[in-house]
Motif scaffolding. Structure first.
Motif, short mmCIF file in Angstrom:
data_model
loop_
_atom_site.label_atom_id
_atom_site.label_comp_id
_atom_site.label_asym_id
_atom_site.label_seq_id
_atom_site.Cartn_x
_atom_site.Cartn_y
_atom_site.Cartn_z
N MET A 32 7.32 -53.31 10.63
CA MET A 32 8.44 -53.74 9.80
C MET A 32 8.12 -53.59 8.32
N ASP A 33 6.87 -53.89 7.93
CA ASP A 33 6.47 -53.71 6.54
C ASP A 33 6.52 -52.22 6.15
N ARG A 34 6.05 -51.37 7.06
CA ARG A 34 6.12 -49.93 6.78
C ARG A 34 7.58 -49.47 6.66
N ARG A 35 8.44 -50.04 7.48
CA ARG A 35 9.86 -49.69 7.39
C ARG A 35 10.43 -50.12 6.04
N ALA A 36 10.05 -51.32 5.58
CA ALA A 36 10.54 -51.79 4.28
C ALA A 36 10.08 -50.85 3.16
N GLU A 37 8.82 -50.40 3.23
CA GLU A 37 8.33 -49.47 2.21
C GLU A 37 9.09 -48.15 2.27
N THR A 38 9.35 -47.67 3.50
CA THR A 38 10.09 -46.42 3.65
C THR A 38 11.50 -46.54 3.09
N LEU A 39 12.17 -47.65 3.39
CA LEU A 39 13.53 -47.85 2.89
C LEU A 39 13.54 -47.94 1.36
N ALA A 40 12.52 -48.58 0.78
CA ALA A 40 12.45 -48.66 -0.68
C ALA A 40 12.26 -47.27 -1.29
N GLU A 41 11.40 -46.45 -0.65
CA GLU A 41 11.20 -45.09 -1.15
C GLU A 41 12.47 -44.26 -1.02
N ILE A 42 13.17 -44.41 0.10
CA ILE A 42 14.44 -43.69 0.28
C ILE A 42 15.44 -44.10 -0.79
N ASN A 43 15.49 -45.38 -1.09
CA ASN A 43 16.42 -45.86 -2.12
C ASN A 43 16.07 -45.27 -3.49
#
Length: 301
Positions: A32-43
């Motif tokens: 879930m933390d990796r997903r949050a980082e990925t979503l932040a990078e996508i944003n």
């Protein structure tokens, strides 16, 4: 009925289930933390990558200390390339093909110098360890649009002359021998005048979320299923214990009434299978025919 759960064996099983579930929880939260980082990078990519370029004067401080939310911001700059300070960066794959990246100092009209990554080159065939050719940057005054990127960490490995192991800006500055803004570098998006021969441009970063969410849900499910399996095993153990208790009570009643209790068949065939009591051969006493045969035998008939 469930007193066996307080035995050392079953407490050990419970501890094992808890440890396994805790490991699954940790791995699920990590995903879930990796997903949050990925979503932040996508944003950041969606917000900054194709936005209108801003002037260097408005964003000068970002080249000294880059705010993570400003990564990929487009910046319009004007100045000249220092061809003598050009370097190539080793071990830079693109679309599965090994190659290099070309970085060049760019002296702005304000007198400050930034580093621009002009693009990618494939591995050469003529000289091992080097590209066959390195396209020269345009000479004279150049207008360029670059995207802000963080510098890279130092790598504990050497590089041949004219090459760097990573885009480590402080190390690059030491090689150049003059001040360079080391908080960020620019990834080239466009330049004018545009030379006929240029390195391969960089593709837009991926904006797919990936599989982090599904992986995290799987780990959480595994943790829950471990306790479900523990509960099922405990229920089966309790049912088997109840069957044993019923059999023992029936045998005791037969013994008290003078009946004969014969050996029982195995109660279940495999570990974990539900116990199915096999019918035992029990008799409360001799039948009438057996009593008659016994009298005849005693009289010698």
């Amino acid at each position: 009925m469930y007193r066996f759960l307080f035995s050392s064996k079953w407490l050990g099983y419970l501890l094992l289930a808890a440890v396994f579930a805790a490991a699954c929880l940790f791995l699920g939260r990590w995903q879930m933390d990796r997903r949050a980082e990925t979503l932040a990078e996508i944003n950041r990519v969606v917000t900054n990558y194709s936005a209108t370029p801003v002037a260097f004067d408005e964003i000068r401080d970002q080249f000294s200390t880059l705010d993570v939310d400003r990564e990929w911001t487009q910046v319009a700059v004007q100045g000249t390339y220092d061809v003598d300070g050009q370097r190539i960066i080793r071990n830079r794959p693109l679309n599965g093909q090994p190659g290099y990246e070309v970085v060049v100092p760019f002296t702005l009209s304000t007198g400050e110098t930034i580093i621009i990554d002009r693009g990618w080159l494939p591995i050469g065939n003529n000289n091992p360890g080097r590209p066959d050719t390195i396209p020269a940057p345009p000479g004279g005054e150049v207008s360029a649009v670059v995207r802000l990127k963080h510098g890279e960490p130092t790598l504990d490995r050497g590089a041949p002359d004219g090459q760097l192991a990573s885009i480590d800006l402080p190390t690059y500055q030491q090689e150049l021998g003059y001040p360079v803004m080391t908080g960020a570098y620019g990834q080239l998006a466009a330049e004018s005048p545009r030379p006929a021969d240029t390195p391969v441009g960089f593709p837009m970063p991926a904006t797919e979320e990936g599989t982090h969410l599904s992986y995290s849900l799987q780990w959480f499910a595994f943790g829950v299923l471990m306790f479900v399996a523990f509960g099922y095993a405990a229920r089966q153990q309790a049912r088997n214990a109840a069957i044993d208790a019923a059999d023992a009570a029936e045998d005791a009643a037969l013994e008290e009434s003078g009946g004969t209790v014969l050996a029982r068949a195995p109660q279940y065939a495999a570990v974990g299978a539900q116990r199915r009591p096999s019918p035992a051969r029990k008799r409360r006493g001799p039948t009438a025919e057996e009593e008659e045969d016994a009298i005849l035998d005693a009289q010698g008939y």
